[in-house]
Motif scaffolding. Sequence first.
Motif, PDB file in Angstrom:
ATOM      1  N   LEU A   9       0.871  -1.177   0.000  1.00  0.00           N
ATOM      2  CA  LEU A   9       0.000   0.000   0.000  1.00  0.00           C
ATOM      3  C   LEU A   9       0.903   1.221   0.000  1.00  0.00           C
ATOM      4  CD1 LEU A   9      -2.626  -1.064   2.724  1.00  0.00           C
ATOM      5  CD2 LEU A   9      -2.572  -1.628   0.286  1.00  0.00           C
ATOM      6  N   ASP A  10       0.779   2.063  -1.013  1.00  0.00           N
ATOM      7  CA  ASP A  10       1.782   3.117  -1.204  1.00  0.00           C
ATOM      8  C   ASP A  10       1.265   4.124  -2.221  1.00  0.00           C
ATOM      9  OD1 ASP A  10       4.279   4.499  -1.454  1.00  0.00           O
ATOM     10  OD2 ASP A  10       5.385   2.616  -1.279  1.00  0.00           O
ATOM     11  N   ALA A  11       1.664   5.393  -2.076  1.00  0.00           N
ATOM     12  CA  ALA A  11       1.409   6.372  -3.130  1.00  0.00           C
ATOM     13  C   ALA A  11       2.348   6.152  -4.313  1.00  0.00           C
ATOM     14  CB  ALA A  11       1.611   7.794  -2.588  1.00  0.00           C
ATOM     15  N   HIS A  12       3.506   5.508  -4.001  1.00  0.00           N
ATOM     16  CA  HIS A  12       4.596   5.379  -4.975  1.00  0.00           C
ATOM     17  C   HIS A  12       4.876   3.911  -5.288  1.00  0.00           C
ATOM     18  CE1 HIS A  12       5.254   8.783  -2.154  1.00  0.00           C
ATOM     19  NE2 HIS A  12       5.398   9.478  -3.274  1.00  0.00           N
ATOM     20  N   PRO A  13       5.202   3.618  -6.547  1.00  0.00           N
ATOM     21  CA  PRO A  13       5.519   2.219  -6.861  1.00  0.00           C
ATOM     22  C   PRO A  13       6.893   1.763  -6.335  1.00  0.00           C
ATOM     23  CG  PRO A  13       5.489   3.579  -8.874  1.00  0.00           C
ATOM     24  CD  PRO A  13       5.083   4.471  -7.744  1.00  0.00           C
TER      25      PRO A  13
ATOM     26  N   LEU B  86       3.262  -1.649   4.259  1.00  0.00           N
ATOM     27  CA  LEU B  86       2.371  -0.502   4.384  1.00  0.00           C
ATOM     28  C   LEU B  86       3.165   0.795   4.490  1.00  0.00           C
ATOM     29  CD1 LEU B  86      -0.696  -0.525   6.818  1.00  0.00           C
ATOM     30  CD2 LEU B  86       0.286   1.522   5.820  1.00  0.00           C
ATOM     31  N   ASP B  87       3.229   1.512   3.387  1.00  0.00           N
ATOM     32  CA  ASP B  87       3.867   2.836   3.372  1.00  0.00           C
ATOM     33  C   ASP B  87       2.816   3.847   3.805  1.00  0.00           C
ATOM     34  OD1 ASP B  87       4.775   5.408   2.507  1.00  0.00           O
ATOM     35  OD2 ASP B  87       6.050   4.491   0.983  1.00  0.00           O
ATOM     36  N   MET B  88       3.111   4.585   4.873  1.00  0.00           N
ATOM     37  CA  MET B  88       2.121   5.513   5.439  1.00  0.00           C
ATOM     38  C   MET B  88       1.635   6.556   4.432  1.00  0.00           C
ATOM     39  SD  MET B  88       1.257   4.654   8.511  1.00  0.00           S
ATOM     40  CE  MET B  88       0.470   6.147   9.124  1.00  0.00           C
ATOM     41  N   ASP B  89       2.426   6.796   3.364  1.00  0.00           N
ATOM     42  CA  ASP B  89       1.972   7.801   2.401  1.00  0.00           C
ATOM     43  C   ASP B  89       0.934   7.256   1.415  1.00  0.00           C
ATOM     44  OD1 ASP B  89       3.390   6.656   0.197  1.00  0.00           O
ATOM     45  OD2 ASP B  89       5.161   7.874   0.636  1.00  0.00           O
ATOM     46  N   CYS B  90       0.524   6.000   1.584  1.00  0.00           N
ATOM     47  CA  CYS B  90      -0.653   5.528   0.832  1.00  0.00           C
ATOM     48  C   CYS B  90      -1.876   6.345   1.249  1.00  0.00           C
ATOM     49  CB  CYS B  90      -0.901   4.031   1.030  1.00  0.00           C
ATOM     50  SG  CYS B  90      -1.506   3.563   2.659  1.00  0.00           S
TER      51      CYS B  90
HETATM   52 MN    MN Z   1       5.464   6.153  -0.680  1.00  0.00          MN
END
Ligand code: MN
Length: 298
Positions: free
Chosen positions: A142-146, A220-224
């Motif tokens: 889960l992330d905003a970034h790949p 889990l990347d918090m920026d998701c």
């Molecule tokens: Mn990210």
Amino acid sequence: RLSLGLIPNIKKIEDVMRNFNTKEKALRAGEIVVLGVPLDRNSSFCRGPESAPQFIREALFSESSNLWAEKMIDLGLMSGWRILDDLEFLDQGAEFAKIESRINALLAKKARVVSLGGDHSITYPIIKAYGKRYKNLSILQLDAHPDLYDELEDNRYSHACPFARILEKKLVKRLVQVGIRTLTGHQHEQAKRFGVEIIEMREIDRADEIKFDGPVYLSLDMDCLDPAFAPGVSHHEPGGMSTRAVLQIIQDLRGQLVGADIVEYNPERDPQRITGMVAGKLLKEIMGRMLEENSKNA
Ligand code: MN
Ligand code: MN
């Protein structure tokens, strides 16, 4: 000493943690261990996640809430899980080897490890250990970034690159990314080359369809999360998930959850400790989910 400033009794938390830090010899199969991995040297934009593990633990134990996961799992019973001391990184250059060997040792004792970062670079050495132990491992990221860059700022181990490294080495069977909203041409090519399944934020409804066979690792990347829900991250990327949407994914995940990490929480950008409480809540629900699986298998 850093503190959330919300908790009346820091000493009590330290006492609780000390009780958890019993000898690993006594680890039982399937037990959940929470391991702090305070490393942010591979961050690109700003530093800070190094101090996250302690804040997330304090949020978990905050007296402003309780230790019951939403599906009526009481973490306060203090059984089936424990907190270990943070990894210490003294030798520059040996950080990844240290992470990998520690996770290896824990997996050899059949623990399920929930790692608290740190930046996202830590997931590569963690998965090196997990990939050896679990042959058919899938990752849900889960992330905003790949995080699929071949390199960033001359660093192939940057927090923008871990999943390129993981897939090059064929450490996992499957990588599913959810919440992505920063694809570039290069990363799109990388995703095609590696066969990454991406559910971008603009098509988030498709997340309901995800199903895994066999063991799953949750990264889990918090920026998701949308910065409105979780401003305490290094990279504010608008248009993201709600806290509730992430909780739903954790609670409804179809597959066997064998490990997880929570990364990229940056306390330096979280003066009100709002994001810290979000991270603590996500940690609680991840552990609740894992303990629920234990009771089903018992
Ligand atoms: Mn990210
Ligand atoms: Mn990331």
